[in-house]
Design a protein around this motif. Structure first.
Motif, PDB file in Angstrom:
ATOM      1  N   LEU A 101       0.822  -1.209   0.000  1.00  0.00           N
ATOM      2  CA  LEU A 101       0.000   0.000   0.000  1.00  0.00           C
ATOM      3  C   LEU A 101       0.860   1.266   0.000  1.00  0.00           C
ATOM      4  O   LEU A 101       0.659   2.183  -0.817  1.00  0.00           O
ATOM      5  CB  LEU A 101      -0.916  -0.013   1.231  1.00  0.00           C
ATOM      6  CG  LEU A 101      -1.812   1.213   1.423  1.00  0.00           C
ATOM      7  CD1 LEU A 101      -2.784   1.355   0.265  1.00  0.00           C
ATOM      8  CD2 LEU A 101      -2.574   1.120   2.751  1.00  0.00           C
ATOM      9  N   LEU A 102       1.848   1.314   0.892  1.00  0.00           N
ATOM     10  CA  LEU A 102       2.678   2.509   1.006  1.00  0.00           C
ATOM     11  C   LEU A 102       3.562   2.708  -0.218  1.00  0.00           C
ATOM     12  O   LEU A 102       3.762   3.849  -0.670  1.00  0.00           O
ATOM     13  CB  LEU A 102       3.535   2.425   2.270  1.00  0.00           C
ATOM     14  CG  LEU A 102       2.762   2.472   3.596  1.00  0.00           C
ATOM     15  CD1 LEU A 102       3.692   2.199   4.766  1.00  0.00           C
ATOM     16  CD2 LEU A 102       2.088   3.832   3.782  1.00  0.00           C
ATOM     17  N   ALA A 103       4.109   1.627  -0.767  1.00  0.00           N
ATOM     18  CA  ALA A 103       4.945   1.749  -1.964  1.00  0.00           C
ATOM     19  C   ALA A 103       4.132   2.309  -3.128  1.00  0.00           C
ATOM     20  O   ALA A 103       4.643   3.120  -3.922  1.00  0.00           O
ATOM     21  CB  ALA A 103       5.542   0.394  -2.327  1.00  0.00           C
ATOM     22  N   SER A 104       2.868   1.912  -3.228  1.00  0.00           N
ATOM     23  CA  SER A 104       2.011   2.445  -4.301  1.00  0.00           C
ATOM     24  C   SER A 104       1.805   3.943  -4.139  1.00  0.00           C
ATOM     25  O   SER A 104       1.847   4.700  -5.117  1.00  0.00           O
ATOM     26  CB  SER A 104       0.659   1.724  -4.289  1.00  0.00           C
ATOM     27  OG  SER A 104       0.825   0.331  -4.506  1.00  0.00           O
ATOM     28  N   VAL A 105       1.600   4.376  -2.903  1.00  0.00           N
ATOM     29  CA  VAL A 105       1.428   5.808  -2.649  1.00  0.00           C
ATOM     30  C   VAL A 105       2.707   6.567  -2.984  1.00  0.00           C
ATOM     31  O   VAL A 105       2.681   7.609  -3.647  1.00  0.00           O
ATOM     32  CB  VAL A 105       1.033   6.047  -1.174  1.00  0.00           C
ATOM     33  CG1 VAL A 105       1.042   7.540  -0.856  1.00  0.00           C
ATOM     34  CG2 VAL A 105      -0.330   5.439  -0.886  1.00  0.00           C
ATOM     35  N   TRP A 106       3.848   6.037  -2.522  1.00  0.00           N
ATOM     36  CA  TRP A 106       5.135   6.710  -2.734  1.00  0.00           C
ATOM     37  C   TRP A 106       5.505   6.769  -4.222  1.00  0.00           C
ATOM     38  O   TRP A 106       6.171   7.704  -4.658  1.00  0.00           O
ATOM     39  CB  TRP A 106       6.218   5.980  -1.945  1.00  0.00           C
ATOM     40  CG  TRP A 106       6.619   6.635  -0.670  1.00  0.00           C
ATOM     41  CD1 TRP A 106       7.846   7.140  -0.344  1.00  0.00           C
ATOM     42  CD2 TRP A 106       5.801   6.848   0.500  1.00  0.00           C
ATOM     43  NE1 TRP A 106       7.845   7.644   0.936  1.00  0.00           N
ATOM     44  CE2 TRP A 106       6.601   7.484   1.483  1.00  0.00           C
ATOM     45  CE3 TRP A 106       4.481   6.570   0.815  1.00  0.00           C
ATOM     46  CZ2 TRP A 106       6.116   7.835   2.736  1.00  0.00           C
ATOM     47  CZ3 TRP A 106       3.997   6.915   2.067  1.00  0.00           C
ATOM     48  CH2 TRP A 106       4.811   7.540   3.001  1.00  0.00           C
ATOM     49  N   LEU A 107       5.065   5.786  -4.993  1.00  0.00           N
ATOM     50  CA  LEU A 107       5.449   5.731  -6.402  1.00  0.00           C
ATOM     51  C   LEU A 107       4.486   6.491  -7.316  1.00  0.00           C
ATOM     52  O   LEU A 107       4.912   7.089  -8.311  1.00  0.00           O
ATOM     53  CB  LEU A 107       5.527   4.271  -6.858  1.00  0.00           C
ATOM     54  CG  LEU A 107       6.711   3.457  -6.333  1.00  0.00           C
ATOM     55  CD1 LEU A 107       6.567   1.992  -6.712  1.00  0.00           C
ATOM     56  CD2 LEU A 107       8.025   4.009  -6.862  1.00  0.00           C
ATOM     57  N   PHE A 108       3.192   6.468  -6.999  1.00  0.00           N
ATOM     58  CA  PHE A 108       2.208   6.963  -7.959  1.00  0.00           C
ATOM     59  C   PHE A 108       1.461   8.223  -7.526  1.00  0.00           C
ATOM     60  O   PHE A 108       0.884   8.909  -8.361  1.00  0.00           O
ATOM     61  CB  PHE A 108       1.188   5.857  -8.276  1.00  0.00           C
ATOM     62  CG  PHE A 108       1.811   4.593  -8.784  1.00  0.00           C
ATOM     63  CD1 PHE A 108       2.505   4.581  -9.999  1.00  0.00           C
ATOM     64  CD2 PHE A 108       1.735   3.417  -8.060  1.00  0.00           C
ATOM     65  CE1 PHE A 108       3.095   3.417 -10.475  1.00  0.00           C
ATOM     66  CE2 PHE A 108       2.313   2.248  -8.520  1.00  0.00           C
ATOM     67  CZ  PHE A 108       3.004   2.250  -9.721  1.00  0.00           C
ATOM     68  N   LEU A 109       1.464   8.540  -6.227  1.00  0.00           N
ATOM     69  CA  LEU A 109       0.694   9.692  -5.772  1.00  0.00           C
ATOM     70  C   LEU A 109       1.559  10.879  -5.366  1.00  0.00           C
ATOM     71  O   LEU A 109       1.094  12.019  -5.412  1.00  0.00           O
ATOM     72  CB  LEU A 109      -0.206   9.288  -4.589  1.00  0.00           C
ATOM     73  CG  LEU A 109      -1.283   8.245  -4.880  1.00  0.00           C
ATOM     74  CD1 LEU A 109      -2.135   7.995  -3.646  1.00  0.00           C
ATOM     75  CD2 LEU A 109      -2.168   8.679  -6.056  1.00  0.00           C
ATOM     76  N   TYR A 120      17.261   6.642  -9.581  1.00  0.00           N
ATOM     77  CA  TYR A 120      16.804   5.321  -9.118  1.00  0.00           C
ATOM     78  C   TYR A 120      15.801   5.417  -7.971  1.00  0.00           C
ATOM     79  O   TYR A 120      15.794   4.582  -7.062  1.00  0.00           O
ATOM     80  CB  TYR A 120      17.992   4.443  -8.698  1.00  0.00           C
ATOM     81  CG  TYR A 120      19.125   4.431  -9.691  1.00  0.00           C
ATOM     82  CD1 TYR A 120      18.926   3.979 -10.997  1.00  0.00           C
ATOM     83  CD2 TYR A 120      20.388   4.888  -9.347  1.00  0.00           C
ATOM     84  CE1 TYR A 120      19.959   3.982 -11.926  1.00  0.00           C
ATOM     85  CE2 TYR A 120      21.433   4.894 -10.265  1.00  0.00           C
ATOM     86  CZ  TYR A 120      21.206   4.452 -11.558  1.00  0.00           C
ATOM     87  OH  TYR A 120      22.234   4.467 -12.470  1.00  0.00           O
ATOM     88  N   TYR A 121      14.917   6.396  -8.023  1.00  0.00           N
ATOM     89  CA  TYR A 121      13.952   6.587  -6.940  1.00  0.00           C
ATOM     90  C   TYR A 121      12.983   5.410  -6.850  1.00  0.00           C
ATOM     91  O   TYR A 121      12.696   4.904  -5.747  1.00  0.00           O
ATOM     92  CB  TYR A 121      13.178   7.890  -7.163  1.00  0.00           C
ATOM     93  CG  TYR A 121      12.015   8.083  -6.224  1.00  0.00           C
ATOM     94  CD1 TYR A 121      12.212   8.444  -4.899  1.00  0.00           C
ATOM     95  CD2 TYR A 121      10.693   7.901  -6.672  1.00  0.00           C
ATOM     96  CE1 TYR A 121      11.140   8.624  -4.036  1.00  0.00           C
ATOM     97  CE2 TYR A 121       9.622   8.079  -5.815  1.00  0.00           C
ATOM     98  CZ  TYR A 121       9.846   8.436  -4.504  1.00  0.00           C
ATOM     99  OH  TYR A 121       8.782   8.605  -3.657  1.00  0.00           O
ATOM    100  N   GLY A 122      12.439   4.943  -7.988  1.00  0.00           N
ATOM    101  CA  GLY A 122      11.440   3.876  -7.980  1.00  0.00           C
ATOM    102  C   GLY A 122      11.959   2.591  -7.364  1.00  0.00           C
ATOM    103  O   GLY A 122      11.290   1.964  -6.523  1.00  0.00           O
ATOM    104  N   VAL A 123      13.155   2.181  -7.757  1.00  0.00           N
ATOM    105  CA  VAL A 123      13.732   0.952  -7.206  1.00  0.00           C
ATOM    106  C   VAL A 123      14.008   1.117  -5.717  1.00  0.00           C
ATOM    107  O   VAL A 123      13.812   0.184  -4.923  1.00  0.00           O
ATOM    108  CB  VAL A 123      15.031   0.596  -7.956  1.00  0.00           C
ATOM    109  CG1 VAL A 123      15.673  -0.662  -7.366  1.00  0.00           C
ATOM    110  CG2 VAL A 123      14.748   0.383  -9.438  1.00  0.00           C
TER     111      VAL A 123
END
Length: 541
Positions: A101-109, A120-123
């Motif tokens: 849940l948190l990784a989705s927020v950090w990556l997409f929102l 290399y923020y996403g990785v």
């Protein structure tokens, strides 16, 4: 185990934990100072604020409630520990859920950093989430070690993990600077991996040994560390599960209060990534003493109060000799942390700019860094008092009172986020500290009212610990005035000779303050020598 034995073990745990936290913070302090000279402040901002927030949120929400419930809910028997371990293993699937849940927020929102300055923020988001899940594998081992006061295990394990993390970071920063966020992701994975390996390796060797038998350890084989059903009994003690749920609702709100400024910076973009990096370094420096002195004391004496007092009973329903010891300890702890907090506040004002100039050069001392550090010095005083008052309150509250307090935490969380947003737009980064101070003051007020009502029917008045000697207060006031004038005369852009003179003035004033404390706070000194420093006392005797 008598209450005096519990107090002795809790004091030893606090002493060792303080030493451990000192080492951690010194290493982190040196590591941040080192990396400042090799990487950009934008990169530091993303690592120390955004990615660290991801990791701390995941781990805290996954395990904090389980830790508090299991440490105060088990009685030390094999049966209760069997169900507690089953419950603790639930932190792993819960952590996986939070990680996704948190990784989705950090990556997409959230706003993405510039890939040129922060590659290399996403990785890195994925790897920091993975490191949090990896650390949760050690939860049953940590709870066993903490509850049975295995101090040496904790010290060795966390020391090795931290040293390994620092070595990996330094080597990669020097020789693989282009790796960007890969550097800090790899170091964090090494840290959490070593924690799990050390804890698991110790208990696999320890369980079933003669040493474990002599200590009447509740588990007898390594296989019992895994979740399993006890014959004829449910997998989980549902009373313990309900207590965990109560703490879980509270932990979500407490996390917002603890990391509130990072949430505001992350979700509302009130500061740039570079400014976030500088703010985080300054705030870490300002709260260093709070973290390595006050936090271990809070953790260790929460265990003491939870074992000495029966949760949910009023003061007259408790064993009176236990209440007497708890009241004495609470009073002395309050006075101890208040005196330390006042010293930090007084001397922090006059030495903030010099400390930042030595540590990070003009990058820190020419910005709003000195003002931030001075504000943080005052905030440390509130942190000190709140840590001790809340560790008693949370140990004494009934399940219903814990649930009621969740509404208080909700109101504080909402007001804190609102104040942080408004005050940051008005006063910049200083506004974050002001919002923290206001909310911390409200939390202290609530805890003090609870303690006052709890002890009101009894003869004990532990809140007297909030009143240091008038001589101590007078000496601190004079020292503050002298060191502030010394900063104007000697510091901080007039050469090293005058800087040393400023340091000398501060050292002399601090020495006078310590002497006055030794002469006037005799009961406090006796408490420190006999309770917090038992090993020192044994050597003296």
């Amino acid at each position: 185990m008598t209450s005096l034995d519990v107090l002795r073990n809790a004091s030893a745990l606090a002493s060792y934990s303080v030493l451990l936290q000192v080492m951690f913070r010194v290493l982190t302090f040196l590591l941040n100072g080192f990396t400042l000279r090799f990487v950009s402040k934008e990169l530091i901002g993303v690592v120390n604020v955004r990615l660290t927030l991801l990791y701390s949120t995941l781990v805290f929400l996954s395990r904090e409630a389980f830790r508090r419930a299991c440490l105060s809910g088990v009685s030390g028997t094999s049966y209760s520990w069997r169900q507690a371990i089953n419950l603790l293993w639930l932190t792993l699937p819960l952590g996986m859920l939070w990680a996704a849940l948190l990784a989705s927020v950090w990556l997409f929102l959230l706003e993405q950093p510039d890939p040129q300055s922060v590659p290399y923020y996403g990785v890195a988001v994925v790897l920091f989430g993975l490191s949090g899940v990896q650390e949760l594998l050690s939860e049953p081992f940590w709870a066993l070690a903490q509850a049975h006061m295995l101090v040496r295990l904790k010290v060795v394990t966390e020391s090795l993990a931290m040293i390994a993390k620092c070595i990996v970071t330094v080597v990669l920063v020097v020789f693989a600077r282009d790796w960007g966020l890969y550097i800090f992701s790899a170091a964090h994975l090494v840290y959490t991996g070593l924690l799990v390996l050390c804890y698991a390796g110790y208990f696999i060797r320890f369980l079933g040994s003669e040493e474990a038998s002599k200590k009447n350890f509740p588990l007898h084989s390594a296989g019992e560390l895994l979740p399993r059903r006890a014959d004829g009994e449910p997998m989980i003690d549902w009373a313990l599960a309900r207590l965990t749920w109560s703490f879980f609702k509270q932990s979500f709100l407490k996390q917002i209060l603890t990391e509130g400024e990072r949430y505001v910076m992350t979700f509302f973009n009130v500061l740039s990534f570079g400014d976030q990096g500088v703010y985080d370094i300054v705030s870490n420096l300002g709260s260093m003493v709070a973290r390595f002195v006050f936090l271990p004391i809070e953790e260790s004496f929460y265990i003491f109060f939870a074992k000495v007092l029966v949760r949910g009973r009023d003061v007259k329903s408790q064993k009176q000799e236990e209440v007497a010891i708890a009241a004495e300890v609470l009073e002395c702890l309050l006075k101890l942390v208040l005196v330390i907090g006042l010293i930090i506040t007084v001397f922090g004002y006059a030495y903030s700019q010099l400390a930042l100039d030595i540590y990070g050069g003009s990058l820190l001392s020419s910005w709003a860094g000195p003002t931030l550090l001075r504000c943080y010095s005052s905030y440390v005083l509130l942190l000190a008092v709140n840590g001790v008052t809340e560790c008693f309150v949370f140990a004494a509250m009934s399940h219903k009172e814990v649930d009621k307090y969740n509404f208080v935490m909700l109101a504080l969380s909402v007001s804190f986020l609102f104040l942080s947003y408004i005050l940051t737009w008005w006063a910049g980064a200083v506004g974050l500290i002001l919002a923290n101070c206001l909310n911390m003051g409200l939390r202290i007020l609530h805890s003090l009212l609870y303690i006052y009502r709890y002890f009101q029917p009894s003869q004990w008045k532990p809140l007297r610990g909030l009143l240091p000697s008038p001589f101590v207060l007078l000496t601190l006031g004079i020292s503050g005035a002298v060191t502030a004038q010394s900063e104007v005369i000697f510091c901080c852009d007039r050469g090293w000779l005058l800087r040393l003179a400023h340091i000398g003035v501060g050292a002399a004033c601090l020495l006078i303050v310590v002497v006055v404390i030794l002469l006037t706070e005799t009961r406090l000194i006796q408490f420190v020598r006999t309770r917090l420093l038992p090993r020192y006392t044994k050597k003296r005797t």
